[in-house]
Design an enzyme around this catalytic site. Sequence first.
Site, PDB file in Angstrom:
ATOM      1  N   ILE A  77       0.869  -1.168   0.000  1.00 55.73           N
ATOM      2  CA  ILE A  77       0.000   0.000   0.000  1.00 55.73           C
ATOM      3  C   ILE A  77       0.907   1.218   0.000  1.00 55.73           C
ATOM      4  O   ILE A  77       1.916   1.244   0.714  1.00 55.73           O
ATOM      5  CB  ILE A  77      -0.970   0.013   1.200  1.00 55.73           C
ATOM      6  CG1 ILE A  77      -1.862   1.260   1.159  1.00 55.73           C
ATOM      7  CG2 ILE A  77      -0.246  -0.141   2.501  1.00 55.73           C
ATOM      8  CD1 ILE A  77      -2.996   1.235   2.163  1.00 55.73           C
ATOM      9  N   ALA A  78       0.573   2.191  -0.822  1.00 58.46           N
ATOM     10  CA  ALA A  78       1.378   3.411  -0.873  1.00 58.46           C
ATOM     11  C   ALA A  78       0.507   4.587  -1.294  1.00 58.46           C
ATOM     12  O   ALA A  78      -0.379   4.451  -2.133  1.00 58.46           O
ATOM     13  CB  ALA A  78       2.542   3.251  -1.845  1.00 58.46           C
ATOM     14  N   VAL A  79       0.818   5.719  -0.709  1.00 62.02           N
ATOM     15  CA  VAL A  79       0.127   6.974  -1.006  1.00 62.02           C
ATOM     16  C   VAL A  79       1.177   7.986  -1.429  1.00 62.02           C
ATOM     17  O   VAL A  79       2.246   8.081  -0.810  1.00 62.02           O
ATOM     18  CB  VAL A  79      -0.641   7.469   0.247  1.00 62.02           C
ATOM     19  CG1 VAL A  79      -1.214   8.847   0.024  1.00 62.02           C
ATOM     20  CG2 VAL A  79      -1.727   6.473   0.622  1.00 62.02           C
ATOM     21  N   GLU A 111       2.560  -7.236   6.742  1.00 65.35           N
ATOM     22  CA  GLU A 111       3.805  -6.895   7.410  1.00 65.35           C
ATOM     23  C   GLU A 111       3.959  -5.387   7.315  1.00 65.35           C
ATOM     24  O   GLU A 111       3.640  -4.796   6.290  1.00 65.35           O
ATOM     25  CB  GLU A 111       5.025  -7.543   6.736  1.00 65.35           C
ATOM     26  CG  GLU A 111       5.090  -9.039   6.832  1.00 65.35           C
ATOM     27  CD  GLU A 111       4.396  -9.741   5.682  1.00 65.35           C
ATOM     28  OE1 GLU A 111       4.104 -10.935   5.822  1.00 65.35           O
ATOM     29  OE2 GLU A 111       4.119  -9.092   4.652  1.00 65.35           O
ATOM     30  N   ASN A 116       7.805   2.282  11.014  1.00 66.97           N
ATOM     31  CA  ASN A 116       6.702   3.028  10.395  1.00 66.97           C
ATOM     32  C   ASN A 116       5.538   3.118  11.386  1.00 66.97           C
ATOM     33  O   ASN A 116       4.536   2.419  11.279  1.00 66.97           O
ATOM     34  CB  ASN A 116       6.268   2.360   9.094  1.00 66.97           C
ATOM     35  CG  ASN A 116       5.303   3.213   8.296  1.00 66.97           C
ATOM     36  OD1 ASN A 116       4.693   4.146   8.820  1.00 66.97           O
ATOM     37  ND2 ASN A 116       5.158   2.885   7.022  1.00 66.97           N
ATOM     38  N   TYR A 123      -3.156   0.569  11.133  1.00 63.96           N
ATOM     39  CA  TYR A 123      -3.533  -0.838  11.185  1.00 63.96           C
ATOM     40  C   TYR A 123      -4.129  -1.198  12.543  1.00 63.96           C
ATOM     41  O   TYR A 123      -5.105  -1.938  12.623  1.00 63.96           O
ATOM     42  CB  TYR A 123      -2.346  -1.734  10.853  1.00 63.96           C
ATOM     43  CG  TYR A 123      -1.725  -1.430   9.498  1.00 63.96           C
ATOM     44  CD1 TYR A 123      -2.506  -1.017   8.428  1.00 63.96           C
ATOM     45  CD2 TYR A 123      -0.359  -1.532   9.301  1.00 63.96           C
ATOM     46  CE1 TYR A 123      -1.947  -0.723   7.195  1.00 63.96           C
ATOM     47  CE2 TYR A 123       0.210  -1.254   8.067  1.00 63.96           C
ATOM     48  CZ  TYR A 123      -0.590  -0.839   7.016  1.00 63.96           C
ATOM     49  OH  TYR A 123      -0.024  -0.561   5.803  1.00 63.96           O
TER      50      TYR A 123
END
Length: 162
Positions: A77-79, A111, A116, A123
Amino acid sequence: MTWKLRRASVADLHHIMEIERSVFVTDAWSEPTMRAELESDNTVYVVATALGAPDVVQGYAGLMVPPGATEADVQTIAVAPDVRRMGLGRALMHALLREARSAGVRDVFLEVRADNTGAQALYDDLGFVGIGVRPGYYQPDDVDAIVMKLELTRPATAVGAS
């Protein structure tokens, strides 16, 4: 800010890779690896585009959920850096969880880098719990991965479904 979430395709690869390289500087996936993910029958990828600008990809997320599986894994997942802290990561995770529920999945795993804390907080807020650590998982930075699990309970509608 408002986004439109839709299924990703190989046509989105260039935009996804721009974000991938800007977010995961030292351990970005290669273009062939990401292409294989987008083409796989075992994965579902979602992209978020700016409302009114369908070609401007601002985030993406992927879930491995083989047909008939009761477990799924958040692959990535990335923004984009310029739209962080606006709720897009949460929206992408909700889309993946809807996909998992729609596929009949009971448990979702992921993971996250031990360093982070922002992602860990998201999460945690979504109900994931830490179940283990993979030492030195993220290379070349030699950062541990925290393994997290979410038990799904409610059905939902998948992205693009009516």
